[in-house]
Design a protein around this motif. Structure first.
Motif, short mmCIF file in Angstrom:
data_model
loop_
_atom_site.label_atom_id
_atom_site.label_comp_id
_atom_site.label_asym_id
_atom_site.label_seq_id
_atom_site.Cartn_x
_atom_site.Cartn_y
_atom_site.Cartn_z
N LEU A 105 24.67 42.11 -42.09
CA LEU A 105 24.27 41.17 -41.04
C LEU A 105 23.57 41.91 -39.91
N ALA A 106 24.11 43.03 -39.50
CA ALA A 106 23.49 43.81 -38.41
C ALA A 106 22.07 44.21 -38.78
N GLU A 107 21.84 44.56 -40.03
CA GLU A 107 20.49 44.94 -40.47
C GLU A 107 19.54 43.75 -40.37
N ALA A 108 19.99 42.57 -40.81
CA ALA A 108 19.14 41.37 -40.73
C ALA A 108 18.87 41.00 -39.28
N VAL A 109 19.88 41.10 -38.45
CA VAL A 109 19.73 40.78 -37.03
C VAL A 109 18.72 41.70 -36.36
N GLY A 110 18.74 42.97 -36.76
CA GLY A 110 17.84 43.95 -36.18
C GLY A 110 16.37 43.67 -36.44
N LYS A 111 16.09 42.83 -37.44
CA LYS A 111 14.70 42.50 -37.79
C LYS A 111 14.29 41.13 -37.27
#
Length: 249
Positions: free
Chosen positions: A55-61
């Motif tokens: 989730l953190a990776e998706a949020v970062g984009k």
């Protein structure tokens, strides 16, 4: 006015539903939503650390349009508390608990260390509410009282079956000043209006809980209710920003 969806789920759930970030952002654009609070799905094999990191990776984009919550399983004990500390340190804005999918009672003693950890870290707790035996209003009220000065946000108006004594119980939960409720899934317009009239507009947050519910339909719950412009502004985004922090890149 900044419109913030108080909850959507990202990823692929063990229970068969899914939503990826690009689809979520397109859906948000279609209904005029600027940003959204995002929680992980219940992951395959129950690896919540991996789900939180994905989730953190998706949020970062997402250019700041998606705001992450970390999700943990209280059955993991100290490891769940450690994951809250890790995830919040990495940028999560709150803790999400789903008593029904993880099969625990929200007022179980195993949950208290997680709620208290969130309070120590100054991030809110959000709970998937209204599930029989696991997250009913009076159970939720008991858990909210563990940290009475700390925001406790309930999905689904605090109770799916908002009729008869269930409506009364949901109002009892709201008797705790730290309790806030989402509009998601609330089929009774009079209940939403009653929350505002009885407890104030600061206690009600717009949310779609997509993909469990449809974004466009959930937005109509607020648009069709009888709120003033000032109340609508708080419900559609102001309250969520106050509780979870500013949105945007």
């Amino acid at each position: 006015m900044t419109t913030v969806d108080g909850l959507l789920f990202l990823g692929t759930s063990h229970f068969g539903y899914q939503l990826d970030a690009s689809t979520a952002l397109a859906g948000m654009d279609a209904v005029g939503t600027d940003a959204a609070i995002a929680a992980p799905m219940h992951p395959h094999r129950g690896d919540f650390t991996e789900a939180n990191e994905s989730l953190a990776e998706a949020v970062g984009k997402s250019d700041g349009r998606l705001i992450p919550l970390c999700r943990v399983d209280p059955w993991e004990g100290d490891a769940a508390v450690a994951e809250v500390q890790r995830a919040v340190g990495a940028g999560a804005r709150g803790v999400f608990l789903h008593p029904s999918e993880e099969r625990f009672r929200i007022n179980d003693v195993r949950v208290r260390p997680i709620v208290e950890c969130a309070a120590e870290l100054a991030v809110p707790v959000m709970v998937a509410a209204g599930y029989h035996l696991f997250a009913e209003p009076l159970q939720l009220a008991a858990a909210a009282r563990w940290t009475p000065d700390h925001p406790f946000v309930l999905t689904n108006g605090g109770q799916f079956n908002i009729s008869g004594m269930s409506q009364f119980d949901a109002q009892l939960a709201l008797g705790n000043p730290n309790v806030h409720v989402h509009t998601s899934g609330m089929y009774r317009e009079d209940f939403l209006e009653g929350v505002v009239k009885t407890f104030g507009p600061e206690r009600l947050l717009f949310a779609t809980a997509a993909p469990m519910f449809t974004m466009a339909y959930e937005r109509l719950r607020v648009d069709l209710a009888h709120f003033t412009d000032a109340e609508t502004e708080l419900i559609l985004g102001g309250n969520t920003i106050r509780i979870f922090g500013e949105v945007g890149a």
